[in-house]
Write an enzyme that holds these catalytic residues in place. Structure first.
Site, PDB file in Angstrom:
ATOM      1  N   CYS A  97     -48.531  16.795   1.273  1.00  0.00           N
ATOM      2  CA  CYS A  97     -49.066  17.869   2.115  1.00  0.00           C
ATOM      3  C   CYS A  97     -49.703  17.221   3.337  1.00  0.00           C
ATOM      4  CB  CYS A  97     -50.096  18.655   1.304  1.00  0.00           C
ATOM      5  SG  CYS A  97     -50.931  19.936   2.253  1.00  0.00           S
TER       6      CYS A  97
ATOM      7  N   CYS B 241     -59.259  23.377  12.530  1.00  0.00           N
ATOM      8  CA  CYS B 241     -58.372  24.515  12.777  1.00  0.00           C
ATOM      9  C   CYS B 241     -59.154  25.582  13.521  1.00  0.00           C
ATOM     10  CB  CYS B 241     -57.843  25.088  11.461  1.00  0.00           C
ATOM     11  SG  CYS B 241     -56.697  26.461  11.703  1.00  0.00           S
TER      12      CYS B 241
ATOM     13  N   CYS C  55     -60.242  31.503   9.511  1.00  0.00           N
ATOM     14  CA  CYS C  55     -60.153  32.271   8.264  1.00  0.00           C
ATOM     15  C   CYS C  55     -61.432  32.045   7.455  1.00  0.00           C
ATOM     16  CB  CYS C  55     -58.929  31.851   7.454  1.00  0.00           C
ATOM     17  SG  CYS C  55     -57.400  31.968   8.397  1.00  0.00           S
TER      18      CYS C  55
END
Ligand code: SAH
Ligand code: SF4
Length: 341
Positions: free
Chosen positions: A105, A112, A116
């Site tokens: 991954c 980011c 969220c």
């Protein structure tokens, strides 16, 4: 003049680079193979180039690496690598061994910017995009750290960052990872996950990358999704699902939808029924991810019973639904737990 990083150039750029140095074009192909296929870290190792060519190269170019700061092992076999970039920022990559595959991954941004509310990566905002070299280097350096018999077979672009907001560098890195003269990881073995940037999804569909696409759905209504994923205010469910329906799929391929289950927020039986309606007719599988808690998180992981109940409703509506096993939670390596340390 600043030296060029060969690991930030794709095949045609390396060919141009060779020409600009007064070498023949095919030398660019050789460089590509050394830099990405054989993954050498030093120009001296490029034995099919003359000594003069190597000297000329070393005046103009170098091969970047990442510094491995730490490598942690989870009790379940998951391993987390912490890398330092040239400017001191840090990113994480997670190696996930499964029965028949070894999945890595990788991250695409430092932090980011999508905000969220359930995600630790998003907590401190976006520092910067990763360069193509920094994305590819995660794969090359993890592979180098492993014994020869352990080969990374699959790549998931689900680490730190929103890959479609760093579209150019991410797709450049994917081209390199796929290339037969490079790491040669097949398109079917690469999955990109997005929070739902609709223009990026369209662009990806029009490209010839042919990788797998995963969408982080995470809610069953716009109200809910606006609360937990601010990106939904720009690209609401109707637009997002429309883009998914239009996404060109090769024969036998499917989309994936991820759904983080947050207790009392998006995990009710009505939510499951609304998700069924939203996704009806889309060739897809659904991955349920029970919330991975982190210190200070405002949500709870639902009970196993309610997770299974949610799954059952979707299964009864003929969807393939998987409950993602949390991997590496003890080392904060699970979904949404990565951050710049
Ligand atoms: N930015 C991309 C890819 C990285 S996030 C995206 O959002 O899709 C990878 C996955 O982790 C996403 O599906 C996201 O919804 C999920 N995730 C984020 N925080 C989580 C948490 N705390 N627990 C479980 N899953 C989480
Ligand atoms: Fe970014 Fe994905 Fe985390 Fe949202 S879930 S903040 S898009 S990394």
């Amino acid at each position: 003049m600043k030296k060029a990083d060969l690991r930030d150039l794709d095949l045609s750029e390396l060919e141009d680079f060779a020409l600009a140095l007064g070498l023949q074009r095919y030398r660019g192909r050789q460089l590509f193979h050394w830099v990405y296929g054989k993954s050498v870290d030093s120009l001296d190792m490029m034995t099919d180039l003359s000594r003069e060519s190597r000297e000329l190269l070393s005046e103009k170019a170098y091969i970047s690496r990442l510094r491995e700061i730490r490598r942690q092992c989870s009790s379940d076999g998951t391993e987390k690598f912490l890398f330092e970039l040239e400017d001191g920022h840090r990113v994480e990559s997670v190696l996930i061994p499964e029965e028949d595959r070894l999945t890595l991954c990788i991250s695409t941004q430092v932090g980011c910017g999508m905000g969220c509310t359930f995600c630790l990566t998003g907590k401190s905002g976006l520092a910067r995009n990763l360069k193509s070299s920094e994305i590819v280097n995660q794969v090359l350096l993890v592979q180098k750290a492993l014994p020869e018999r352990r080969v990374v077979t699959n790549i998931v672009i689900m680490g730190m960052g929103e890959p479609l907001s760093n579209y150019n560098n991410v797709t450049k890195a994917i081209e390199i990872l796929k290339h037969p003269l490079g790491p040669a990881i097949g398109a079917r073995r690469i999955t990109l996950s997005t929070a739902g940037l609709v223009p990026g999804i369209k662009k990806l569909g029009e490209s010839n990358l042919n990788i797998n696409l995963a969408i982080s759905l995470n809610a069953s209504t716009d109200d809910q999704r606006n609360q937990i994923m601010p990106v939904n205010r720009k690209y609401p469910l109707k637009k997002l699902i429309e883009a998914c329906r239009e996404f060109p799929l090769r024969k036998g391929r499917m989309l994936s939808f991820e759904y983080v289950l947050l207790e009392g927020v998006n995990d009710s039986p009505e939510d499951a029924r609304r998700v069924s309606t939203l996704l009806k007719g889309i060739p897809c599988k659904i991955n349920l991810i029970p919330f991975n808690e982190f210190p200070g998180a405002p949500y709870k992981r639902p009970s196993e019973k309610s997770v299974l109940g949610f799954q059952e409703i979707l299964t009864n509506n003929n969807f393939s639904v998987f409950i993602r096993k949390p991997r590496g939670r003890d080392i904060l390596a699970a979904c949404g737990q990565l951050r710049e340390e």
